[in-house]
Design an enzyme around this catalytic site. Sequence first.
Site, short mmCIF file in Angstrom:
data_model
loop_
_atom_site.label_atom_id
_atom_site.label_comp_id
_atom_site.label_asym_id
_atom_site.label_seq_id
_atom_site.Cartn_x
_atom_site.Cartn_y
_atom_site.Cartn_z
CE LYS A 13 -3.93 -2.16 0.37
NZ LYS A 13 -4.80 -2.24 -0.79
CB CYS A 14 -0.04 4.71 -0.86
SG CYS A 14 0.66 6.35 -1.00
N PRO A 15 2.79 4.40 0.97
CG PRO A 15 4.57 5.61 1.98
CD PRO A 15 3.29 4.81 2.30
#
Length: 81
Positions: A13-15
């Site tokens: 998942k981000c980042p």
Amino acid sequence: MEFHQELDARGLKCPLPILRCKKALADVAAGEILKVTATDPGSVKDFQAFCKQTGHEIVAMSENADVPVKEFIFHIRKRQA
């Protein structure tokens, strides 16, 4: 499409996909292509913004929906020095 190095960012998942991409691009010569496969739907906008800010170029972008979790595939050309 031909590429020089590949990064598997599926499940991240981000980042994290962007951070791993930045690290992988350090090992790629200027003008070469890094293929990144991610599953985070936000990665589309994230990689577009990342490339705009850093000068790298997304030369191809596609989706693979024929797998249990949709994949987003980016071919990123490292900017010239």
